[in-house]
Motif scaffolding. Sequence first.
Motif, PDB file in Angstrom:
ATOM      1  N   HIS A  24     -10.166  -7.215  34.564  1.00 63.11           N
ATOM      2  CA  HIS A  24     -11.602  -7.488  34.664  1.00 63.11           C
ATOM      3  C   HIS A  24     -12.220  -7.909  33.326  1.00 63.11           C
ATOM      4  CE1 HIS A  24     -11.685  -5.908  38.784  1.00 63.11           C
ATOM      5  NE2 HIS A  24     -10.852  -5.003  38.324  1.00 63.11           N
ATOM      6  N   CYS A  25     -11.455  -8.645  32.525  1.00 68.07           N
ATOM      7  CA  CYS A  25     -11.999  -9.119  31.252  1.00 68.07           C
ATOM      8  C   CYS A  25     -12.922 -10.307  31.514  1.00 68.07           C
ATOM      9  CB  CYS A  25     -10.876  -9.502  30.306  1.00 68.07           C
ATOM     10  SG  CYS A  25     -10.019 -11.029  30.754  1.00 68.07           S
ATOM     11  N   PHE A  26     -13.569 -10.798  30.476  1.00 62.09           N
ATOM     12  CA  PHE A  26     -14.484 -11.923  30.650  1.00 62.09           C
ATOM     13  C   PHE A  26     -13.776 -13.270  30.539  1.00 62.09           C
ATOM     14  CE2 PHE A  26     -14.690 -10.788  26.170  1.00 62.09           C
ATOM     15  CZ  PHE A  26     -14.492 -12.000  25.552  1.00 62.09           C
ATOM     16  N   GLY A  27     -12.468 -13.280  30.507  1.00 62.93           N
ATOM     17  CA  GLY A  27     -11.708 -14.512  30.527  1.00 62.93           C
ATOM     18  C   GLY A  27     -11.167 -14.950  29.183  1.00 62.93           C
ATOM     19  N   GLY A  28     -11.890 -14.672  28.113  1.00 58.53           N
ATOM     20  CA  GLY A  28     -11.408 -15.037  26.788  1.00 58.53           C
ATOM     21  C   GLY A  28     -11.529 -16.514  26.496  1.00 58.53           C
ATOM     22  N   ASP A  29     -10.901 -16.915  25.409  1.00 54.46           N
ATOM     23  CA  ASP A  29     -10.946 -18.320  25.006  1.00 54.46           C
ATOM     24  C   ASP A  29      -9.850 -19.115  25.710  1.00 54.46           C
ATOM     25  OD1 ASP A  29      -8.566 -17.733  23.674  1.00 54.46           O
ATOM     26  OD2 ASP A  29      -9.455 -17.820  21.673  1.00 54.46           O
ATOM     27  N   GLU A  30      -9.584 -20.334  25.250  1.00 56.37           N
ATOM     28  CA  GLU A  30      -8.579 -21.189  25.906  1.00 56.37           C
ATOM     29  C   GLU A  30      -7.169 -20.617  25.832  1.00 56.37           C
ATOM     30  OE1 GLU A  30      -9.037 -22.395  21.674  1.00 56.37           O
ATOM     31  OE2 GLU A  30     -10.461 -22.158  23.297  1.00 56.37           O
ATOM     32  N   ASN A  31      -6.924 -19.650  24.942  1.00 51.89           N
ATOM     33  CA  ASN A  31      -5.618 -18.995  24.834  1.00 51.89           C
ATOM     34  C   ASN A  31      -5.601 -17.610  25.485  1.00 51.89           C
ATOM     35  OD1 ASN A  31      -4.402 -21.104  23.273  1.00 51.89           O
ATOM     36  ND2 ASN A  31      -5.591 -20.375  21.536  1.00 51.89           N
ATOM     37  N   GLY A  32      -6.704 -17.219  26.108  1.00 51.60           N
ATOM     38  CA  GLY A  32      -6.787 -15.919  26.747  1.00 51.60           C
ATOM     39  C   GLY A  32      -7.144 -14.792  25.805  1.00 51.60           C
ATOM     40  N   PHE A  47      -4.268 -13.791  32.169  1.00 53.76           N
ATOM     41  CA  PHE A  47      -3.974 -15.066  31.519  1.00 53.76           C
ATOM     42  C   PHE A  47      -2.551 -15.097  30.962  1.00 53.76           C
ATOM     43  CE2 PHE A  47      -3.935 -18.119  28.060  1.00 53.76           C
ATOM     44  CZ  PHE A  47      -4.625 -19.196  28.575  1.00 53.76           C
ATOM     45  N   ILE A  48      -2.067 -13.964  30.463  1.00 48.27           N
ATOM     46  CA  ILE A  48      -0.738 -13.943  29.854  1.00 48.27           C
ATOM     47  C   ILE A  48       0.344 -13.443  30.809  1.00 48.27           C
ATOM     48  CG2 ILE A  48      -1.642 -13.773  27.510  1.00 48.27           C
ATOM     49  CD1 ILE A  48      -0.891 -10.789  27.546  1.00 48.27           C
ATOM     50  N   GLN A  50       0.498 -10.622  32.642  1.00 51.64           N
ATOM     51  CA  GLN A  50       0.720  -9.183  32.789  1.00 51.64           C
ATOM     52  C   GLN A  50      -0.267  -8.557  33.763  1.00 51.64           C
ATOM     53  OE1 GLN A  50       0.569  -7.580  28.837  1.00 51.64           O
ATOM     54  NE2 GLN A  50       2.600  -8.328  28.336  1.00 51.64           N
ATOM     55  N   GLY A  51      -1.227  -9.331  34.206  1.00 53.58           N
ATOM     56  CA  GLY A  51      -2.241  -8.816  35.121  1.00 53.58           C
ATOM     57  C   GLY A  51      -1.989  -9.263  36.536  1.00 53.58           C
ATOM     58  N   ALA A  52      -3.067  -9.486  37.254  1.00 56.67           N
ATOM     59  CA  ALA A  52      -2.983  -9.897  38.653  1.00 56.67           C
ATOM     60  C   ALA A  52      -2.577 -11.366  38.763  1.00 56.67           C
ATOM     61  CB  ALA A  52      -4.334  -9.677  39.326  1.00 56.67           C
ATOM     62  N   ALA A  53      -2.091 -11.731  39.932  1.00 54.29           N
ATOM     63  CA  ALA A  53      -1.782 -13.130  40.219  1.00 54.29           C
ATOM     64  C   ALA A  53      -3.091 -13.925  40.207  1.00 54.29           C
ATOM     65  CB  ALA A  53      -1.119 -13.231  41.583  1.00 54.29           C
ATOM     66  N   PRO A  54      -3.028 -15.228  39.935  1.00 55.66           N
ATOM     67  CA  PRO A  54      -4.261 -16.020  39.845  1.00 55.66           C
ATOM     68  C   PRO A  54      -5.203 -15.870  41.034  1.00 55.66           C
ATOM     69  CG  PRO A  54      -2.400 -17.326  39.107  1.00 55.66           C
ATOM     70  CD  PRO A  54      -1.838 -16.023  39.656  1.00 55.66           C
ATOM     71  N   GLU A  55      -4.668 -15.754  42.231  1.00 56.51           N
ATOM     72  CA  GLU A  55      -5.539 -15.626  43.405  1.00 56.51           C
ATOM     73  C   GLU A  55      -6.195 -14.249  43.496  1.00 56.51           C
ATOM     74  OE1 GLU A  55      -1.279 -14.884  44.758  1.00 56.51           O
ATOM     75  OE2 GLU A  55      -2.269 -16.419  43.572  1.00 56.51           O
ATOM     76  N   ASP A  56      -5.690 -13.263  42.758  1.00 56.45           N
ATOM     77  CA  ASP A  56      -6.251 -11.914  42.772  1.00 56.45           C
ATOM     78  C   ASP A  56      -7.018 -11.577  41.499  1.00 56.45           C
ATOM     79  OD1 ASP A  56      -5.153 -11.332  45.310  1.00 56.45           O
ATOM     80  OD2 ASP A  56      -3.235 -10.846  44.373  1.00 56.45           O
ATOM     81  N   CYS A  57      -7.055 -12.498  40.551  1.00 57.22           N
ATOM     82  CA  CYS A  57      -7.752 -12.271  39.286  1.00 57.22           C
ATOM     83  C   CYS A  57      -9.249 -12.481  39.488  1.00 57.22           C
ATOM     84  CB  CYS A  57      -7.235 -13.228  38.224  1.00 57.22           C
ATOM     85  SG  CYS A  57      -8.058 -13.071  36.639  1.00 57.22           S
ATOM     86  N   VAL A  58     -10.038 -11.536  39.001  1.00 51.71           N
ATOM     87  CA  VAL A  58     -11.492 -11.655  39.111  1.00 51.71           C
ATOM     88  C   VAL A  58     -12.156 -11.779  37.737  1.00 51.71           C
ATOM     89  CG1 VAL A  58     -11.628 -10.485  41.345  1.00 51.71           C
ATOM     90  CG2 VAL A  58     -11.753  -9.147  39.249  1.00 51.71           C
ATOM     91  N   CYS A  59     -11.357 -12.107  36.717  1.00 52.85           N
ATOM     92  CA  CYS A  59     -11.917 -12.278  35.380  1.00 52.85           C
ATOM     93  C   CYS A  59     -12.761 -13.544  35.337  1.00 52.85           C
ATOM     94  CB  CYS A  59     -10.808 -12.406  34.347  1.00 52.85           C
ATOM     95  SG  CYS A  59      -9.772 -10.940  34.218  1.00 52.85           S
ATOM     96  N   GLY A  60     -13.682 -13.565  34.433  1.00 57.58           N
ATOM     97  CA  GLY A  60     -14.521 -14.750  34.298  1.00 57.58           C
ATOM     98  C   GLY A  60     -15.595 -14.532  33.266  1.00 57.58           C
ATOM     99  N   PRO A  61     -16.430 -15.507  33.071  1.00 59.49           N
ATOM    100  CA  PRO A  61     -17.506 -15.375  32.076  1.00 59.49           C
ATOM    101  C   PRO A  61     -18.425 -14.211  32.405  1.00 59.49           C
ATOM    102  CG  PRO A  61     -17.327 -17.623  32.871  1.00 59.49           C
ATOM    103  CD  PRO A  61     -16.441 -16.783  33.737  1.00 59.49           C
ATOM    104  N   GLU A  62     -18.940 -13.594  31.350  1.00 61.67           N
ATOM    105  CA  GLU A  62     -19.900 -12.527  31.545  1.00 61.67           C
ATOM    106  C   GLU A  62     -21.162 -13.094  32.175  1.00 61.67           C
ATOM    107  OE1 GLU A  62     -19.586  -9.273  28.214  1.00 61.67           O
ATOM    108  OE2 GLU A  62     -19.688 -11.252  27.324  1.00 61.67           O
ATOM    109  N   ASP A  63     -21.797 -12.336  33.055  1.00 62.80           N
ATOM    110  CA  ASP A  63     -23.041 -12.790  33.692  1.00 62.80           C
ATOM    111  C   ASP A  63     -24.194 -12.680  32.717  1.00 62.80           C
ATOM    112  OD1 ASP A  63     -21.779 -13.364  36.033  1.00 62.80           O
ATOM    113  OD2 ASP A  63     -22.172 -11.386  36.905  1.00 62.80           O
TER     114      ASP A  63
END
Length: 63
Positions: A24-32, A47-48, A50-63
Motif C-alpha cells: 500500500h505504498c504511494f508508488g514511488g518514483d520511476e524505479n519504485g 514494483f520490485i 516482492q509484493g502483490a501481482a500487478p492485478e492485486d496491487c493497490v499502490c498509487g499516488p497519494e490522494d
Amino acid sequence: MYDEDDDFDEYEDDGEWRPGECDHCFGGDENGVTATGPLGPVYCACFIGQGAAPEDCVCGPED
C-alpha cells in the motif's frame, strides 16, 4: 518460549507486511523508490516483485 503446538495462524493478521502482499505504498518514483534512508532506498514491494501481482496491487499516488 517456543511451543510446538502453537498455532501460527493467529499471527497472520498482525498488521505487518508479508512477502506477496501489497504494501500500500504511494508508488514511488520511476524505479519504485518510495524513500531514501541511512541504509539506502526503500522500494515499493509490488514494483520490485516482492509484493502483490500487478492485478492485486493497490499502490498509487497519494490522494
